[in-house]
Scaffold this active site. Sequence first.
Site, short mmCIF file in Angstrom:
data_model
loop_
_atom_site.label_atom_id
_atom_site.label_comp_id
_atom_site.label_asym_id
_atom_site.label_seq_id
_atom_site.Cartn_x
_atom_site.Cartn_y
_atom_site.Cartn_z
N ASP A 138 0.83 -1.21 0.00
CA ASP A 138 0.00 0.00 0.00
C ASP A 138 0.87 1.26 0.00
OD1 ASP A 138 -2.41 -1.31 0.04
OD2 ASP A 138 -2.78 -1.04 2.18
N ARG A 188 -1.00 -0.66 -8.83
CA ARG A 188 -2.32 -0.12 -8.48
C ARG A 188 -2.26 1.41 -8.53
NH1 ARG A 188 -3.74 -0.90 -2.44
NH2 ARG A 188 -3.98 -3.08 -3.01
C1 LIG Z 1 -8.59 -1.00 -4.02
C2 LIG Z 1 -8.17 0.29 -3.44
C3 LIG Z 1 -6.95 0.39 -2.81
C4 LIG Z 1 -6.50 1.61 -2.30
N1 LIG Z 1 -5.25 1.71 -1.77
C5 LIG Z 1 -4.80 2.92 -1.37
C6 LIG Z 1 -3.45 3.10 -0.94
O1 LIG Z 1 -2.65 2.16 -0.89
N2 LIG Z 1 -3.06 4.34 -0.56
C7 LIG Z 1 -3.92 5.42 -0.60
O2 LIG Z 1 -3.51 6.55 -0.28
N3 LIG Z 1 -5.20 5.27 -0.99
C8 LIG Z 1 -5.65 4.06 -1.37
N4 LIG Z 1 -6.95 3.93 -1.79
C9 LIG Z 1 -7.91 5.03 -1.54
C10 LIG Z 1 -7.93 6.01 -2.69
O3 LIG Z 1 -6.72 6.71 -2.74
C11 LIG Z 1 -9.09 7.00 -2.53
O4 LIG Z 1 -8.96 7.69 -1.34
C12 LIG Z 1 -10.45 6.33 -2.58
O5 LIG Z 1 -10.47 5.25 -3.47
C13 LIG Z 1 -11.50 7.33 -3.07
O6 LIG Z 1 -11.19 7.80 -4.35
P1 LIG Z 1 -12.04 7.44 -5.65
O7 LIG Z 1 -11.04 7.16 -6.72
O8 LIG Z 1 -12.99 6.36 -5.40
O9 LIG Z 1 -12.72 8.81 -6.05
P2 LIG Z 1 -13.67 9.81 -5.27
O10 LIG Z 1 -13.41 11.13 -5.94
O11 LIG Z 1 -13.52 9.72 -3.79
O12 LIG Z 1 -15.11 9.30 -5.63
C14 LIG Z 1 -15.58 9.28 -6.94
C15 LIG Z 1 -17.00 8.75 -6.97
O13 LIG Z 1 -17.04 7.41 -6.48
C16 LIG Z 1 -18.23 7.20 -5.74
N5 LIG Z 1 -17.86 6.90 -4.32
C17 LIG Z 1 -16.67 7.15 -3.72
N6 LIG Z 1 -16.67 6.74 -2.44
C18 LIG Z 1 -17.89 6.23 -2.20
C19 LIG Z 1 -18.52 5.65 -1.06
N7 LIG Z 1 -17.85 5.51 0.12
N8 LIG Z 1 -19.78 5.21 -1.18
C20 LIG Z 1 -20.44 5.33 -2.36
N9 LIG Z 1 -19.91 5.88 -3.48
C21 LIG Z 1 -18.67 6.32 -3.41
C22 LIG Z 1 -19.04 8.45 -5.88
O14 LIG Z 1 -19.82 8.35 -7.04
C23 LIG Z 1 -17.97 9.51 -6.10
O15 LIG Z 1 -18.44 10.65 -6.73
C24 LIG Z 1 -7.37 2.73 -2.35
C25 LIG Z 1 -8.60 2.64 -2.98
C26 LIG Z 1 -9.01 1.45 -3.54
C27 LIG Z 1 -10.31 1.40 -4.25
#
Ligand SMILES: Cc1cc2nc3c(=O)[nH]c(=O)nc-3n(C[C@H](O)[C@H](O)[C@H](O)COP(=O)(O)OP(=O)(O)OC[C@H]3O[C@@H](n4cnc5c(N)ncnc54)[C@H](O)[C@@H]3O)c2cc1C
Length: 312
Positions: A138, A188
Amino acid sequence: MLRRSLLALARSERVKRLASTMPVSGGIVSRFVAGETPEDAVRVSSELVADGMRVSLDHLGEDTLDRAQADAKVAEYVEVLRQLGEAGLTTDTEVSVKLSAIGQAMPGDREDADRVALENARRVCQAARNAGTTVTLDAEDHTTTDATLDVLTELRQDFPETGAVLQAYLRRTEGDCKDLAHTGSRVRLCKGAYNEPESVAYPDRIDVDRSYVRCLKVLMNGAGYPMIATHDPRLIRIAGVLADRADRAQDSYEYQMLYGVRPEEQRRLVGAGNTMRVYVPYGDEWYGYLMRRLAERPANVGFFVRSVATKG
Ligand SMILES: Cc1cc2nc3c(=O)[nH]c(=O)nc-3n(C[C@H](O)[C@H](O)[C@H](O)COP(=O)(O)OP(=O)(O)OC[C@H]3O[C@@H](n4cnc5c(N)ncnc54)[C@H](O)[C@@H]3O)c2cc1C
């Protein structure tokens, strides 16, 4: 503003103590967290795999301050990998590891902490290989990016299957994508979940999204294996278009989402023939993780407050 307050709450000991008395099996906690034990993690993994998903298991906990705690985290991973192997789930289930949980964040000499983290990461990678699966490292806050990528380079000498995570909100990440878009390299790409200063990260969401697309282009046109970690419908559509343009087969990349977030979209992507990996956290240190999820989706905050009030 609310996001910053929630991220601050994630560090509040008082709220943490109150929330931690909530049963993990009920309400909002179980929506995002598999449970507290390796058995819970294996049970949820097997349910997801039966639904056509793949899984990456994350044992929660980031504040490892001494060697004994770091060793205990390694033991947790070794045990869950053993149970996954026994359950025949390792073709579809891997583990995600935070280096801070296995030694990188120990106070004292930084080089010493990095060395412990590397040794421990090797132990987890070996256990994963013995069980027939892989590890992804991560990404944490930007002060750890260089050290984490150094550990990745070292690990990949012996375990080239180890996955990297890059965060599109960091200004440096397009360059890191170029370095890591080579054959066999699992990467990732996520937006990034920490509060970062403008000097290193794009403050505006639109710039983060633009960076995400630039990084996606590099990864899709490269020779590695992109892992598209987002719930963002627009970025998911763009990823599909870029994969087509790069003539990629559906098994040469995968989508990833968090457990409990957009489950119907997860099923839709699987139904369309894509590989979908669900990131499943488990363990008793679920509070900080849950707060970060709520910070991303303030619509869930009311639900959380009611859950704490009713302990449900
Ligand atoms: C598999 C995975 C691994 C990850 N690993 C890391 C890591 O190692 N380090 C790190 O810093 N971050 C990690 N993250 C977190 C990531 O960086 C984001 O903070 C998180 O994924 C939210 O960003 P987003 O791309 O979904 O976009 P966002 O801009 O948060 O969301 C975009 C859209 O997705 C939908 N959405 C988002 N969240 C929700 C919710 N809770 N419920 C319902 N709908 C929602 C909505 O439609 C929203 O408008 C990981 C995320 C994933 C999915």
